[in-house]
Design a protein around this motif. Sequence first.
Motif, short mmCIF file in Angstrom:
data_model
loop_
_atom_site.label_atom_id
_atom_site.label_comp_id
_atom_site.label_asym_id
_atom_site.label_seq_id
_atom_site.Cartn_x
_atom_site.Cartn_y
_atom_site.Cartn_z
N THR A 146 10.74 -2.61 37.29
CA THR A 146 9.87 -1.47 37.50
C THR A 146 9.22 -1.10 36.17
OG1 THR A 146 11.81 -0.06 37.22
CG2 THR A 146 11.14 -0.57 39.47
N PRO A 147 7.89 -1.00 36.14
CA PRO A 147 7.21 -0.70 34.87
C PRO A 147 7.52 0.69 34.34
CG PRO A 147 5.67 -0.64 36.71
CD PRO A 147 6.95 -1.17 37.26
N GLY A 148 8.02 1.55 35.20
CA GLY A 148 8.43 2.89 34.84
C GLY A 148 9.35 3.41 35.93
N PRO A 149 9.89 4.61 35.80
CA PRO A 149 10.74 5.15 36.84
C PRO A 149 9.99 5.32 38.16
CG PRO A 149 10.96 6.40 34.80
CD PRO A 149 9.79 5.50 34.63
N LEU A 150 10.62 4.91 39.27
CA LEU A 150 10.07 5.10 40.60
C LEU A 150 10.70 6.35 41.21
CD1 LEU A 150 10.25 1.43 41.99
CD2 LEU A 150 8.32 2.56 40.87
N VAL A 151 9.88 7.14 41.88
CA VAL A 151 10.37 8.37 42.49
C VAL A 151 11.16 8.03 43.75
CG1 VAL A 151 9.71 10.54 43.60
CG2 VAL A 151 8.48 9.74 41.57
N PHE A 156 19.68 13.86 50.43
CA PHE A 156 20.97 14.53 50.23
C PHE A 156 20.86 15.62 49.16
CE2 PHE A 156 25.06 14.96 48.06
CZ PHE A 156 25.90 15.25 49.13
N TYR A 157 20.24 15.27 48.04
CA TYR A 157 20.11 16.24 46.96
C TYR A 157 18.88 17.13 47.13
CZ TYR A 157 23.69 13.51 44.60
OH TYR A 157 24.86 12.88 44.28
N GLY A 158 17.98 16.74 48.04
CA GLY A 158 16.78 17.53 48.26
C GLY A 158 15.88 17.58 47.04
N ALA A 159 15.77 16.46 46.35
CA ALA A 159 14.99 16.43 45.11
C ALA A 159 14.37 15.05 44.92
CB ALA A 159 15.89 16.77 43.91
N ASP A 160 13.29 15.04 44.14
CA ASP A 160 12.67 13.78 43.73
C ASP A 160 13.37 13.28 42.47
OD1 ASP A 160 10.85 13.77 45.80
OD2 ASP A 160 9.27 14.75 44.63
N LEU A 161 14.11 12.21 42.63
CA LEU A 161 14.82 11.62 41.51
C LEU A 161 14.11 10.34 41.07
CD1 LEU A 161 18.43 12.23 42.86
CD2 LEU A 161 17.09 13.67 41.31
N GLU A 162 14.59 9.71 40.02
CA GLU A 162 13.92 8.55 39.45
C GLU A 162 14.84 7.34 39.41
OE1 GLU A 162 10.77 10.72 36.40
OE2 GLU A 162 12.75 10.12 35.65
N VAL A 163 14.28 6.20 39.78
CA VAL A 163 15.06 4.96 39.87
C VAL A 163 14.39 3.88 39.02
CG1 VAL A 163 15.82 3.11 41.41
CG2 VAL A 163 15.95 5.48 42.15
N GLU A 261 19.05 -7.40 40.57
CA GLU A 261 20.13 -7.51 39.60
C GLU A 261 20.72 -6.16 39.24
OE1 GLU A 261 18.36 -9.63 36.40
OE2 GLU A 261 18.03 -11.44 37.57
N SER A 262 19.89 -5.12 39.21
CA SER A 262 20.42 -3.79 38.88
C SER A 262 19.51 -2.72 39.47
CB SER A 262 20.54 -3.60 37.37
OG SER A 262 19.27 -3.49 36.78
N ILE A 263 20.12 -1.64 39.93
CA ILE A 263 19.43 -0.43 40.34
C ILE A 263 20.15 0.73 39.66
CG2 ILE A 263 18.70 1.05 42.25
CD1 ILE A 263 19.00 -1.31 44.11
N GLU A 264 19.42 1.49 38.91
CA GLU A 264 20.04 2.62 38.21
C GLU A 264 19.05 3.77 38.16
OE1 GLU A 264 19.18 1.15 33.65
OE2 GLU A 264 21.03 0.52 34.64
N PHE A 265 19.55 4.97 38.04
CA PHE A 265 18.64 6.09 37.96
C PHE A 265 18.49 6.55 36.52
CE2 PHE A 265 22.62 7.00 40.05
CZ PHE A 265 23.19 8.09 39.38
N SER A 266 17.37 7.23 36.27
CA SER A 266 17.03 7.61 34.90
C SER A 266 18.01 8.66 34.38
CB SER A 266 15.61 8.17 34.86
OG SER A 266 15.55 9.40 35.57
N GLN A 267 17.96 8.85 33.07
CA GLN A 267 18.86 9.82 32.45
C GLN A 267 18.63 11.23 32.97
OE1 GLN A 267 21.41 9.00 30.47
NE2 GLN A 267 22.02 11.16 30.53
N ASP A 268 17.35 11.59 33.18
CA ASP A 268 17.05 12.92 33.72
C ASP A 268 17.65 13.08 35.10
OD1 ASP A 268 15.69 13.57 31.43
OD2 ASP A 268 13.70 13.17 32.28
N SER A 269 17.57 12.02 35.92
CA SER A 269 18.13 12.10 37.27
C SER A 269 19.65 12.19 37.21
CB SER A 269 17.70 10.89 38.09
OG SER A 269 16.30 10.91 38.31
N ARG A 270 20.25 11.50 36.28
CA ARG A 270 21.70 11.59 36.11
C ARG A 270 22.13 13.03 35.81
NH1 ARG A 270 24.46 6.73 35.30
NH2 ARG A 270 23.10 4.90 35.07
N GLU A 271 21.35 13.66 34.97
CA GLU A 271 21.68 15.04 34.60
C GLU A 271 21.54 15.97 35.80
OE1 GLU A 271 22.98 16.13 31.83
OE2 GLU A 271 22.98 14.10 30.97
N LEU A 272 20.49 15.75 36.61
CA LEU A 272 20.30 16.58 37.80
C LEU A 272 21.44 16.39 38.80
CD1 LEU A 272 16.46 16.15 38.44
CD2 LEU A 272 17.64 18.25 37.72
N VAL A 273 21.83 15.14 39.01
CA VAL A 273 22.93 14.86 39.95
C VAL A 273 24.23 15.46 39.41
CG1 VAL A 273 24.34 13.03 40.95
CG2 VAL A 273 21.84 12.81 40.91
#
Length: 282
Positions: A146-151, A156-163, A261-273
């Motif tokens: 992904t060239p940048g975080p995907l929304v 469940f969290y009711g929010a736009d997170l980043e992957v 190979e990997s799916i992970e969420f951004s640091q900002d999304s980690r903080e929100l979760v």
Amino acid sequence: MGLIKAFAGAIGGAFADSWKDIIVPAAFDEMTAVVPGVKQGQNNGRGSNTKSSYGIITNDSKVYVPENTAAIIFNEGGLTDVITEPGGFTVTDGEPSIFTNSDLADRLDALIHESWERFKFGGQPAAQKAIVYVNLREIRGNKFGTPGPLVYNDAFYGADLEVLARGQYTIKIKDPIRFLKEFVPANTTYYSFADDAATSQLFAEFIAQFNASLNGLSATYRISQLPAQSLILANAITGGAEDTNGWLRRFGLSIEKIAIESIEFSQDSRELVKQFNTNRMS
């Protein structure tokens, strides 16, 4: 001198091009889609016909087609024959050769006629016939990220997170004729998916499909569950069909397999979760 040189060139060129050829594909590598057919000019050092003109294939020449490869024959720029069966084939509609089994007088007449035609074109052959080979194997190692975080609109969290994600996918050319006509630039005899110019549009369309498929899972899976759903996501991208993004219909190729190979969420999304879970526990 110009007239003599042109005439000598026409006679010499016509005679050299009368040799029967053995045509094989140039070397493929892992990412190669198209290679030219090359004349096997030497066999253990005994071959001598190494100066025949480009665009000339004589009658009774041999064309060898490997497994999982298509041989495409062009004549005057138009596609005339397609061979997808492996084996050796004999050219029957090429240029006349003095080494065919026809009558000697007919062969000499053909040589004289071809020499006269070349004389009119300054010693160059007027005919243009070419063979290219198309790779029908799975072309592996097409990497994506992904060239940048995907929304990711997480229900469940009711929010736009980043992957963020990365992986590889394989491409297979299913329709070599459509691939050459609609995807490969004209007059191209070598084409590779290692070239960014060849894959930039495919990559952009793949990422768009990846994003749409990813968000199709948001009502079912929390963002923290995504790493365990890579196979489900890969199947969602292809939709269980071969024509992802219409590539088969448009270009004669399709995605065969996707390895995420990997799916992970951004640091900002980690903080929100993390904050969300902390609030629930307090």
